[in-house]
Scaffold this motif. Structure first.
Motif, mmCIF file in Angstrom:
data_model
loop_
_atom_site.group_PDB
_atom_site.id
_atom_site.type_symbol
_atom_site.label_atom_id
_atom_site.label_comp_id
_atom_site.label_asym_id
_atom_site.label_seq_id
_atom_site.Cartn_x
_atom_site.Cartn_y
_atom_site.Cartn_z
ATOM 1 N N VAL A 1 0.846 -1.190 0.000
ATOM 2 C CA VAL A 1 0.000 0.000 0.000
ATOM 3 C C VAL A 1 0.884 1.243 0.000
ATOM 4 O O VAL A 1 0.538 2.282 -0.573
ATOM 5 C CB VAL A 1 -0.959 -0.002 1.214
ATOM 6 C CG1 VAL A 1 -1.800 1.276 1.249
ATOM 7 C CG2 VAL A 1 -1.881 -1.222 1.160
ATOM 8 N N GLY A 2 2.058 1.138 0.642
ATOM 9 C CA GLY A 2 3.018 2.239 0.606
ATOM 10 C C GLY A 2 3.482 2.535 -0.809
ATOM 11 O O GLY A 2 3.732 3.699 -1.153
ATOM 12 N N TYR A 3 3.601 1.499 -1.629
ATOM 13 C CA TYR A 3 3.949 1.710 -3.039
ATOM 14 C C TYR A 3 2.882 2.555 -3.718
ATOM 15 O O TYR A 3 3.197 3.480 -4.480
ATOM 16 C CB TYR A 3 4.090 0.356 -3.739
ATOM 17 C CG TYR A 3 4.167 0.445 -5.249
ATOM 18 C CD1 TYR A 3 5.356 0.736 -5.891
ATOM 19 C CD2 TYR A 3 3.025 0.239 -6.031
ATOM 20 C CE1 TYR A 3 5.429 0.824 -7.272
ATOM 21 C CE2 TYR A 3 3.085 0.313 -7.413
ATOM 22 C CZ TYR A 3 4.280 0.615 -8.027
ATOM 23 O OH TYR A 3 4.331 0.703 -9.400
ATOM 24 N N PHE A 4 1.609 2.239 -3.468
ATOM 25 C CA PHE A 4 0.519 3.028 -4.051
ATOM 26 C C PHE A 4 0.591 4.485 -3.606
ATOM 27 O O PHE A 4 0.379 5.403 -4.400
ATOM 28 C CB PHE A 4 -0.840 2.439 -3.644
ATOM 29 C CG PHE A 4 -1.117 1.074 -4.169
ATOM 30 C CD1 PHE A 4 -0.621 0.666 -5.393
ATOM 31 C CD2 PHE A 4 -1.877 0.169 -3.435
ATOM 32 C CE1 PHE A 4 -0.881 -0.612 -5.891
ATOM 33 C CE2 PHE A 4 -2.149 -1.097 -3.916
ATOM 34 C CZ PHE A 4 -1.648 -1.487 -5.142
ATOM 35 N N VAL A 5 0.895 4.692 -2.320
ATOM 36 C CA VAL A 5 0.950 6.054 -1.784
ATOM 37 C C VAL A 5 2.076 6.840 -2.438
ATOM 38 O O VAL A 5 1.880 7.979 -2.901
ATOM 39 C CB VAL A 5 1.129 6.020 -0.248
ATOM 40 C CG1 VAL A 5 1.374 7.433 0.287
ATOM 41 C CG2 VAL A 5 -0.091 5.406 0.420
ATOM 42 N N VAL A 6 3.272 6.255 -2.483
ATOM 43 C CA VAL A 6 4.413 6.961 -3.055
ATOM 44 C C VAL A 6 4.188 7.226 -4.537
ATOM 45 O O VAL A 6 4.593 8.267 -5.066
ATOM 46 C CB VAL A 6 5.706 6.156 -2.828
ATOM 47 C CG1 VAL A 6 6.897 6.845 -3.482
ATOM 48 C CG2 VAL A 6 5.971 5.970 -1.333
ATOM 49 N N ARG A 7 3.542 6.309 -5.222
ATOM 50 C CA ARG A 7 3.256 6.468 -6.647
ATOM 51 C C ARG A 7 2.019 7.333 -6.900
ATOM 52 O O ARG A 7 1.657 7.580 -8.045
ATOM 53 C CB ARG A 7 3.040 5.098 -7.289
ATOM 54 C CG ARG A 7 4.328 4.352 -7.528
ATOM 55 C CD ARG A 7 5.083 4.980 -8.655
ATOM 56 N NE ARG A 7 6.439 4.458 -8.783
ATOM 57 C CZ ARG A 7 7.363 5.010 -9.528
ATOM 58 N NH1 ARG A 7 7.120 6.118 -10.194
ATOM 59 N NH2 ARG A 7 8.562 4.488 -9.612
ATOM 60 N N ARG A 8 1.392 7.775 -5.835
ATOM 61 C CA ARG A 8 0.191 8.608 -5.909
ATOM 62 C C ARG A 8 -0.932 7.935 -6.687
ATOM 63 O O ARG A 8 -1.687 8.572 -7.435
ATOM 64 C CB ARG A 8 0.519 9.977 -6.536
ATOM 65 C CG ARG A 8 1.537 10.776 -5.746
ATOM 66 C CD ARG A 8 1.854 12.094 -6.410
ATOM 67 N NE ARG A 8 2.909 12.805 -5.694
ATOM 68 C CZ ARG A 8 3.448 13.952 -6.100
ATOM 69 N NH1 ARG A 8 3.037 14.503 -7.243
ATOM 70 N NH2 ARG A 8 4.403 14.527 -5.405
ATOM 71 N N LYS A 9 -1.055 6.651 -6.483
ATOM 72 C CA LYS A 9 -2.168 5.904 -7.062
ATOM 73 C C LYS A 9 -3.298 5.906 -6.037
ATOM 74 O O LYS A 9 -3.558 4.915 -5.349
ATOM 75 C CB LYS A 9 -1.717 4.479 -7.395
ATOM 76 C CG LYS A 9 -0.734 4.393 -8.559
ATOM 77 C CD LYS A 9 -0.353 2.952 -8.851
ATOM 78 C CE LYS A 9 0.515 2.860 -10.091
ATOM 79 N NZ LYS A 9 -0.222 3.198 -11.330
ATOM 80 N N TRP A 10 -3.973 7.041 -5.963
ATOM 81 C CA TRP A 10 -4.936 7.260 -4.887
ATOM 82 C C TRP A 10 -6.159 6.355 -5.014
ATOM 83 O O TRP A 10 -6.757 5.981 -3.999
ATOM 84 C CB TRP A 10 -5.353 8.723 -4.848
ATOM 85 C CG TRP A 10 -4.189 9.653 -4.692
ATOM 86 C CD1 TRP A 10 -3.806 10.650 -5.529
ATOM 87 C CD2 TRP A 10 -3.215 9.644 -3.630
ATOM 88 N NE1 TRP A 10 -2.664 11.275 -5.077
ATOM 89 C CE2 TRP A 10 -2.279 10.686 -3.907
ATOM 90 C CE3 TRP A 10 -3.038 8.870 -2.488
ATOM 91 C CZ2 TRP A 10 -1.201 10.944 -3.069
ATOM 92 C CZ3 TRP A 10 -1.947 9.133 -1.664
ATOM 93 C CH2 TRP A 10 -1.054 10.159 -1.953
ATOM 94 N N ARG A 11 -6.521 5.998 -6.223
ATOM 95 C CA ARG A 11 -7.649 5.074 -6.388
ATOM 96 C C ARG A 11 -7.284 3.701 -5.815
ATOM 97 O O ARG A 11 -8.096 3.070 -5.128
ATOM 98 C CB ARG A 11 -8.016 4.947 -7.867
ATOM 99 C CG ARG A 11 -9.208 4.037 -8.135
ATOM 100 C CD ARG A 11 -9.581 4.044 -9.620
ATOM 101 N NE ARG A 11 -10.661 3.122 -9.903
ATOM 102 C CZ ARG A 11 -11.946 3.386 -9.742
ATOM 103 N NH1 ARG A 11 -12.298 4.587 -9.295
ATOM 104 N NH2 ARG A 11 -12.866 2.495 -10.025
ATOM 105 N N ALA A 12 -6.058 3.265 -6.069
ATOM 106 C CA ALA A 12 -5.600 1.994 -5.501
ATOM 107 C C ALA A 12 -5.548 2.067 -3.978
ATOM 108 O O ALA A 12 -5.922 1.112 -3.285
ATOM 109 C CB ALA A 12 -4.230 1.628 -6.064
ATOM 110 N N VAL A 13 -5.073 3.204 -3.451
ATOM 111 C CA VAL A 13 -5.025 3.383 -2.003
ATOM 112 C C VAL A 13 -6.428 3.307 -1.413
ATOM 113 O O VAL A 13 -6.666 2.639 -0.390
ATOM 114 C CB VAL A 13 -4.362 4.728 -1.636
ATOM 115 C CG1 VAL A 13 -4.480 5.003 -0.138
ATOM 116 C CG2 VAL A 13 -2.903 4.743 -2.058
ATOM 117 N N ALA A 14 -7.376 3.987 -2.055
ATOM 118 C CA ALA A 14 -8.751 4.009 -1.554
ATOM 119 C C ALA A 14 -9.362 2.609 -1.559
ATOM 120 O O ALA A 14 -9.980 2.178 -0.571
ATOM 121 C CB ALA A 14 -9.601 4.965 -2.393
#
Length: 441
Positions: free
Chosen positions: A196-209
């Motif tokens: 999930v940290g990968y999603f955050v750093v990559r700014r994949k906010w839909r994936a984070v959500a």
């Protein structure tokens, strides 16, 4: 021999036939050993824990030896459950069958997960010719971590399929599905939650959500079915994984246990001594340094497109390194990184040193298992008594196999080589079948 010549040699039909023959022989050898494995760990621990949970017994704080004896299973040293409550809840339906048929159904589930993962990784992939795809498939099947997953009835192949699925979902810009798949793997095994940290750093906010929502939904269902008290009892299982008897095992290959064993060997101290705070501080420093390296490599890609899923591969290796506990079969997850590495190397988009380091990691994953079984079990062996420091070095070959895998993915992510945008197919590739220009991998 450079990496290109080695790859060309490995793609020869004779070599390909030998690789597949070895892979099939290893699988057949495993099958001959598996009929009695239904009563042994790790499957037995899964079954005992889920059975106890279904019958109202807390598997995290209860000694499971009597449960195993009742079911005809060998508890061994796995006295408590250590899997997450969602995992045991998903496994629970199998406990309505006798252990033997449940084991073979579980094996079929794992084999299906491996087949799905291999299809997602190898079929219709940019940069992979047909021969290379079949070569990689054979190498995956004959790898020590894959065979160990089947031998012990482990669950990492399911995580492998989920992580490969998440990567392909992101490739198709379905970030929500990727987030849900990572949430599922995290609910089952916990350590993949780092992605999930990968999603955050990559700014994949839909994936984070979607990952956050998936985790919340999984926790809610688990608490609703098991109750809050039983769900929180997982803390006891997690604490048991930090026990000296678990951390000091040489096949526990994560970074934290490696630092602990090294500290105890150098200082001659024991857990709970007055200097134990130094060990804990050393673990924290090592973990933060490794995570810092991963973040640095991730942020270095200014356009945040992650060509060839380089940093995604790095985060997978990081999740294993930073897991509080990690075993040899966890190395199967490096298959994602290594396939991506070989595919990108087809037209010079990966450095030779990254390729060679991946080869070393693959070889060490097999060598470390042989060394462990031949010279170090059961301790203390005659070899350990005669050559204590050499034995101490050999004990850490499993960690070195993981470390070299991490270095390979780090170089894969950071080495500056010519890159083709991931959305563009080079003229020698096709999106149909395994076809590619014959001079490429």
């Amino acid at each position: 021999m450079n990496s290109e010549r080695l790859a060309a040699a490995m793609r020869q039909p004779a070599i390909l036939a030998v690789v597949w023959l070895c892979a099939l022989l290893m699988l057949a050898g495993n099958l001959t050993k598996m009929p009695g494995q239904w009563r042994r760990r790790d499957f037995s621990n899964y079954y005992e824990s889920a059975w106890a949970l279904r019958h109202g017994v807390d598997p995290y704080s209860t000694d499971l030896t009597p449960v195993g004896a009742q079911l005809g299973l060998e508890t061994g040293g796995l006295l408590h459950a250590s899997e997450t409550p969602p995992f045991l809840l998903c496994f629970e339906p199998l406990t309505r069958l006798r252990p033997r048929p449940a084991f073979w159904i579980w094996t079929a589930i794992n084999f299906s997960a491996l087949a799905i993962a291999m299809y997602l990784l190898l079929a219709h992939r940019r940069g992979l010719s047909g021969r290379t795809a079949w070569l990689l498939a054979g190498l995956i099947l004959m790898s020590a971590p894959v065979n160990l997953n089947f031998y012990w009835g482990q669950s990492q192949l399911i995580v492998l399929a989920l992580m490969a699925g998440a990567m392909r979902a992101m490739e198709r810009e379905r970030d929500g599905a990727a987030g849900l798949l990572i949430a599922a793997s995290g609910l089952l095994r916990a350590y993949p939650l780092l992605l999930v940290g990968y999603f955050v750093v990559r700014r994949k906010w839909r994936a984070v959500a979607f990952a956050t929502a998936g985790i919340a939904a999984g926790v809610f269902v688990t608490v609703a079915v098991l109750g809050l008290r039983q769900s929180l009892s997982f803390i006891y299982g997690a604490l048991w994984l930090t026990d000296y008897s678990v951390v000091n095992r040489v096949d526990n290959l994560s970074l934290g246990p490696f630092v602990s064993r090294t500290f105890w060997a150098l200082t001659g101290s024991a857990p709970g001594s007055s200097t134990d705070w130094i060990r804990r501080a050393a673990i924290a420093v090592a973990d933060m340094a490794l995570l810092g390296m991963t973040l640095r490599a991730t942020l270095a890609d200014a356009n945040r497109r992650d060509p060839d899923w380089r940093t995604y591969s790095l985060w997978i290796a990081t999740s294993i390194m930073l897991s509080p506990v990690g075993w040899h079969h966890y190395l199967v997850l490096l298959a994602i990184a290594f396939v991506q590495l070989i595919a990108s190397a087809s037209d010079g988009r990966s450095s030779s040193r990254a390729v060679w380091m991946a080869v070393l990691s693959y070889v060490l994953s097999a060598v470390s298992l042989r060394v462990f079984n031949r010279f170090l079990m059961p301790p203390p062996t005659e070899f350990q008594l005669i050559f204590p420091w050499l034995a101490r070095a050999l004990e850490e070959t499993s960690f070195i196999a993981l470390l070299t895998g991490y270095i390979a993915t780090y170089w894969f992510a950071t080495d500056h080589v010519r890159q083709v945008p991931a959305t563009q197919n080079p003229p020698w590739t096709t999106t149909r079948g395994f076809k590619s220009h014959p001079r490429h991998l």
